[in-house]
Design an enzyme around this catalytic site. Structure first.
Site, PDB file in Angstrom:
ATOM      1  N   SER A  55       0.854  -1.186   0.000  1.00 51.01           N
ATOM      2  CA  SER A  55       0.000   0.000   0.000  1.00 51.01           C
ATOM      3  C   SER A  55       0.887   1.232   0.000  1.00 51.01           C
ATOM      4  CB  SER A  55      -0.886   0.005   1.257  1.00 51.01           C
ATOM      5  OG  SER A  55      -1.506   1.260   1.424  1.00 51.01           O
ATOM      6  N   TYR A  91      -1.442  -0.778  10.144  1.00 49.23           N
ATOM      7  CA  TYR A  91      -1.582  -0.935   8.694  1.00 49.23           C
ATOM      8  C   TYR A  91      -0.319  -0.457   7.999  1.00 49.23           C
ATOM      9  CZ  TYR A  91      -3.768  -1.202   4.128  1.00 49.23           C
ATOM     10  OH  TYR A  91      -4.066  -1.546   2.826  1.00 49.23           O
TER      11      TYR A  91
END
Length: 195
Positions: free
Chosen positions: A150, A163
């Site tokens: 990501s 995350y």
């Protein structure tokens, strides 16, 4: 190879067998469909099955679809997934580690109760499955592992330190496997969708 020799067949995955974790929802479902459109059969391990949509999408492309309900964080999950995919599709050529979770909270409230499950799903499960599938791919002398990272791996981000950390870890894990497995004919890459 001359430029005139270029063909879209160079991108064909005809006859390949792909595992896509979380491949029946969100980005995973898009990867499953893209692989099927390129000619691959698709095996989806996930905690829940969908309503048949992913199967219909894959089979509409003339490809085979198989599903295994499994908790990717379970200790026996990698072995179960490799065995089930091999039985259902006859082998493994591609692994897409797509499954992931993102729990959100202010940094002051983001504790181990949120951190631990994200590390388990987003980082430990891809490592464990990559390790199991990697052995299979090395033995056959070919294959591909694709880890979904990501932009948060590079930019950080608010409300989810786990995350950002796990996606940064996926990039590091990918680089380590890439350097080592290439000598055995196995390609390992990470892609970072823009979210």
């Amino acid at each position: 190879m001359d430029i005139r020799d270029f063909s879209m067949d160079l991108f064909s995955l005809a006859g390949k067998r792909a595992i896509v974790t979380g491949g029946n929802s969100g980005l995973g479902q898009a990867f499953s469909l893209a692989l099927a459109k390129a000619g691959a059969d698709v095996f989806v391990p996930s905690v829940v099955d969908d309503d048949g949509t992913t199967r219909a999408l894959v089979e509409a492309e003339g490809r085979r679809y198989a599903f295994l309900e499994v908790d990717l964080t379970a200790p026996d999950a990698p072995t179960r997934i490799v065995d089930a995919c091999t039985r259902a599709l006859g082998g493994i050529d591609v692994l897409v580690n797509s499954a992931g979770i993102c729990l959100l909270d202010d940094v002051e409230a983001f504790d181990r109760a949120k951190w631990d499950p994200m590390v388990a799903v987003n980082l430990t499960a891809p490592f464990a499955l990559g390790h199991a599938v990697g052995k299979h791919l090395v033995a056959q002398g070919s294959g591909k592992i694709i880890n979904i990272a990501s932009l948060f791996a590079f930019l950080g981000g608010q409300w989810s330190p786990a995350y950002a950390a796990t996606k940064h870890g996926i990039v590091g894990f990918t680089k380590a496997y890439c350097d080592e497995l290439a000598q055995h004919g196995v390609q390992v890459n990470a892609i970072a969708p823009g979210y």
